[in-house]
Design a protein around this motif. Sequence first.
Motif, mmCIF file in Angstrom:
data_model
loop_
_atom_site.group_PDB
_atom_site.id
_atom_site.type_symbol
_atom_site.label_atom_id
_atom_site.label_comp_id
_atom_site.label_asym_id
_atom_site.label_seq_id
_atom_site.Cartn_x
_atom_site.Cartn_y
_atom_site.Cartn_z
ATOM 1 N N ASN A 103 1.146 -1.155 0.081
ATOM 2 C CA ASN A 103 0.511 -0.241 -0.119
ATOM 3 C C ASN A 103 0.874 0.997 -0.089
ATOM 4 O O ASN A 103 1.544 1.407 1.101
ATOM 5 C CB ASN A 103 -1.058 0.322 1.384
ATOM 6 N N PRO A 104 1.155 1.684 -0.757
ATOM 7 C CA PRO A 104 2.074 3.535 -1.631
ATOM 8 C C PRO A 104 1.496 4.235 -0.283
ATOM 9 O O PRO A 104 0.209 4.263 -0.638
ATOM 10 C CB PRO A 104 2.441 2.944 -2.877
ATOM 11 N N SER A 105 2.357 5.231 -0.230
ATOM 12 C CA SER A 105 1.580 5.962 -0.061
ATOM 13 C C SER A 105 2.780 7.231 -0.570
ATOM 14 O O SER A 105 3.422 7.224 -0.907
ATOM 15 C CB SER A 105 2.114 6.566 1.733
ATOM 16 N N ILE A 106 1.869 8.633 -1.339
ATOM 17 C CA ILE A 106 2.446 9.009 -2.489
ATOM 18 C C ILE A 106 2.566 10.283 -1.720
ATOM 19 O O ILE A 106 1.423 11.145 -1.378
ATOM 20 C CB ILE A 106 2.027 9.036 -3.495
ATOM 21 N N GLY A 107 3.490 11.202 -2.261
ATOM 22 C CA GLY A 107 3.336 12.789 -1.630
ATOM 23 C C GLY A 107 3.567 13.418 -2.312
ATOM 24 O O GLY A 107 4.330 13.538 -4.018
ATOM 25 N N ILE A 108 3.029 14.051 -3.143
ATOM 26 C CA ILE A 108 2.777 15.296 -4.533
ATOM 27 C C ILE A 108 3.275 16.621 -4.132
ATOM 28 O O ILE A 108 2.827 17.949 -2.938
ATOM 29 C CB ILE A 108 1.429 15.486 -4.588
ATOM 30 N N SER A 109 4.751 16.912 -4.549
ATOM 31 C CA SER A 109 4.694 18.774 -4.434
ATOM 32 C C SER A 109 4.537 18.934 -6.330
ATOM 33 O O SER A 109 4.666 18.249 -6.952
ATOM 34 C CB SER A 109 6.320 18.656 -4.060
ATOM 35 N N ILE A 110 4.529 20.110 -6.383
ATOM 36 C CA ILE A 110 4.414 21.185 -7.284
ATOM 37 C C ILE A 110 5.434 21.928 -7.838
ATOM 38 O O ILE A 110 5.635 22.706 -6.967
ATOM 39 C CB ILE A 110 3.304 21.872 -7.682
ATOM 40 N N ARG A 115 1.895 12.962 5.174
ATOM 41 C CA ARG A 115 0.992 12.587 6.108
ATOM 42 C C ARG A 115 -0.623 12.131 5.370
ATOM 43 O O ARG A 115 -1.131 11.745 6.404
ATOM 44 C CB ARG A 115 0.079 15.108 5.596
ATOM 45 N N ALA A 116 0.196 11.623 4.235
ATOM 46 C CA ALA A 116 -0.366 10.281 3.852
ATOM 47 C C ALA A 116 -0.564 9.711 4.726
ATOM 48 O O ALA A 116 -1.522 8.444 4.783
ATOM 49 C CB ALA A 116 0.218 9.922 2.288
ATOM 50 N N LYS A 117 0.807 8.905 4.904
ATOM 51 C CA LYS A 117 0.516 7.613 5.708
ATOM 52 C C LYS A 117 0.052 8.036 7.165
ATOM 53 O O LYS A 117 -0.923 7.011 7.596
ATOM 54 C CB LYS A 117 2.549 7.270 6.090
ATOM 55 N N GLN A 118 0.383 9.021 7.600
ATOM 56 C CA GLN A 118 -0.626 9.265 8.958
ATOM 57 C C GLN A 118 -1.927 9.185 8.744
ATOM 58 O O GLN A 118 -2.485 8.307 9.456
ATOM 59 C CB GLN A 118 0.077 10.503 9.874
ATOM 60 N N ASN A 119 -2.609 9.515 8.258
ATOM 61 C CA ASN A 119 -4.080 9.762 8.044
ATOM 62 C C ASN A 119 -4.520 8.488 6.442
ATOM 63 O O ASN A 119 -5.831 8.102 6.427
ATOM 64 C CB ASN A 119 -4.167 11.308 6.474
ATOM 65 N N LYS A 120 -3.447 7.729 6.123
ATOM 66 C CA LYS A 120 -3.875 6.508 5.288
ATOM 67 C C LYS A 120 -4.643 7.216 4.399
ATOM 68 O O LYS A 120 -4.895 6.317 3.663
ATOM 69 C CB LYS A 120 -4.872 5.469 6.941
ATOM 70 N N TYR A 121 -3.933 7.624 3.998
ATOM 71 C CA TYR A 121 -4.480 7.755 2.309
ATOM 72 C C TYR A 121 -3.497 7.447 1.694
ATOM 73 O O TYR A 121 -1.786 7.145 1.931
ATOM 74 C CB TYR A 121 -4.515 9.564 2.421
ATOM 75 N N ASN A 161 -5.408 20.999 -0.388
ATOM 76 C CA ASN A 161 -5.907 20.144 -1.504
ATOM 77 C C ASN A 161 -5.839 18.864 -0.506
ATOM 78 O O ASN A 161 -6.309 17.456 -0.735
ATOM 79 C CB ASN A 161 -4.501 19.696 -2.125
ATOM 80 N N LYS A 162 -6.162 18.766 0.604
ATOM 81 C CA LYS A 162 -6.465 17.696 1.989
ATOM 82 C C LYS A 162 -7.304 17.067 0.788
ATOM 83 O O LYS A 162 -7.796 15.624 1.091
ATOM 84 C CB LYS A 162 -6.517 18.412 3.105
ATOM 85 N N GLY A 163 -8.753 17.711 0.263
ATOM 86 C CA GLY A 163 -10.059 17.051 0.095
ATOM 87 C C GLY A 163 -9.564 16.226 -1.142
ATOM 88 O O GLY A 163 -9.871 14.979 -1.637
#
Length: 131
Positions: free
Chosen positions: A82-89, A110-116, A125-127
């Motif tokens: 189950n990957p966790s992806i952090g996105i920067s632009i 943050r994705a790992k913590q929130n299980k996203y 963009n949290k939504g």
Amino acid sequence: MINDSYGHDVGDLVLQIIAGRLKETTRDEDTVCRHGGDEFLYILMEIESEQDLVIVAEKIIRAVQVPCDIGVRDISISLIINPSIGISIFPKDGTTSEALLDVADKAMYRAKQNKYGYSFSSDHNKGLSRQ
């Protein structure tokens, strides 16, 4: 966890499988590489909107989550990653590789913590963060 549970040879096979899947999801103009340990960088070019990033992130997640069937030594297992992806632009989140990596790294945690499955750097963009 995989190295601790099954050994480094199994962990190495999983990394090879995941790297192959990431390469298969990469367009000609994009770049994917191993950043170290179990982290990969995926550099996307010519992205028109954040929604395009969502489509790519979800495509990567689906590809990575296909079970990895491993048969080595006396071990025969099927692992789901189950990957966790952090996105920067660029340039919104930074104009240097160091700044973009730092922002993406924080978003990944943050994705790992929130299980996203993925998370953008900015709060608005949290939504869009989801599995």
